[in-house]
Design an enzyme around this catalytic site. Structure first.
Site, PDB file in Angstrom:
ATOM      1  CG  ASP A 154      -2.138   0.934   1.355  1.00 48.58           C
ATOM      2  OD1 ASP A 154      -1.764   2.139   0.731  1.00 48.58           O
ATOM      3  OD2 ASP A 154      -3.188   0.664   1.477  1.00 48.58           O
ATOM      4  CB  THR A 183       0.329  -9.351  -8.954  1.00 42.82           C
ATOM      5  OG1 THR A 183       0.196  -7.992  -9.137  1.00 42.82           O
ATOM      6  CG2 THR A 183       1.434  -9.844  -8.391  1.00 42.82           C
TER       7      THR A 183
END
Length: 192
Positions: free
Chosen positions: A106, A171
Site C-alpha cells: 500500500d 499479479t
C-alpha cells in the site's frame, strides 16, 4: 467475504494457515509480505518446491484465493499467516531467509499517512537482519514517489546493495496498474 469464500477458507485453512507463534517452527526460507491474490506465492512454490515459503497477509479474501490455488495445485511447501508483518517479523530468526518479497505494498499516497508505508528505515533494517548472507529483498511498486522512498531507504541500509531485479510473475494488481498507464518499478537488494 461471500459465503462461498468462507466455506473455502474453512476447508483449506487447516492445511495451510498457521498462527504467528508457529511461524518459527515452520522455518520459512522465503517470505512474501502482503501477497494480495497470491500469484507470486504460487509461482515461488512451483519454481522452488524444496523451499519453505511463508505468505503474510491481513486480508482474508486474498488468503482464501491463495488457499484455493494451493489446494488445486496440490502445493505443500507454503504456509500462510493472517497477520501484519510487524507482528511476525520478531518471530523470524536472524539470517534465516533466502528471499523476502514485498510486491505492491500500500503506497499510502497522502502525506499525512506516509508514516504507514511498510518500506521505511526501521522495517528494512529488521528485514535485512532476517536475510541470510547473499539473501535477496525484492520490491515492486507502481507509485513513483514510493519507488523513490524504497531506493532511499534500502540504499541507506549498510547491509544491502542494489542488484538487478529478477523476473517475477505478473499479479492481477499489476495488470490493472499497467492498464491504467502506471509505470512498474522493480527493485532488488542483496545482503552483503
Amino acid at each position: 467475504m461471500t459465503p462461498g469464500r468462507r466455506l473455502r477458507y474453512a476447508e483449506f485453512a487447516p492445511h495451510f494457515v498457521v498462527v504467528p507463534d508457529d511461524v518459527a517452527r515452520w522455518r520459512p526460507t522465503i517470505v512474501d509480505i502482503g501477497f494480495g491474490g497470491g500469484e507470486s506465492v504460487v509461482a515461488a512454490a512451483t519454481n522452488w518446491p524444496d523451499e519453505r515459503i511463508l505468505g503474510v497477509e491481513v486480508h482474508e479474501a486474498g488468503i482464501t484465493h491463495l488457499l484455493t490455488d494451493l489446494a488445486a495445485a496440490e502445493i505443500g511447501n507454503v504456509r500462510v499467516v493472517r497477520s501484519d508483518i510487524l507482528e511476525v517479523l520478531p518471530l523470524l530468526p536472524n539470517r534465516s531467509l533466502r528471499e523476502i518479497c514485498i510486491f505492491f505494498p500500500d503506497p499510502w499516497p497522502k502525506i499525512a499517512h506516509s508514516h504507514r508505508r511498510l518500506v521505511r528505515t526501521d522495517v528494512v533494517r529488521a528485514l535485512a537482519e532476517r536475510l541470510a548472507d547473499g539473501g535477496l529483498l525484492r520490491l515492486a511498486t507502481d507509485a513513483d514517489y514510493y519507488a523513490d522512498q524504497m531506493r532511499e531507504v534500502c540504499g541507506g541500509e549498510s547491509h544491502l546493495t542494489e542488484v538487478d531485479a529478477p523476473d517475477r510473475v505478473m499479479t492481477k494488481y499489476e495488470q490493472r496498474g499497467r492498464a491504467a498507464g502506471r509505470v512498474i518499478v522493480d527493485l532488488a537488494y542483496r545482503k552483503v
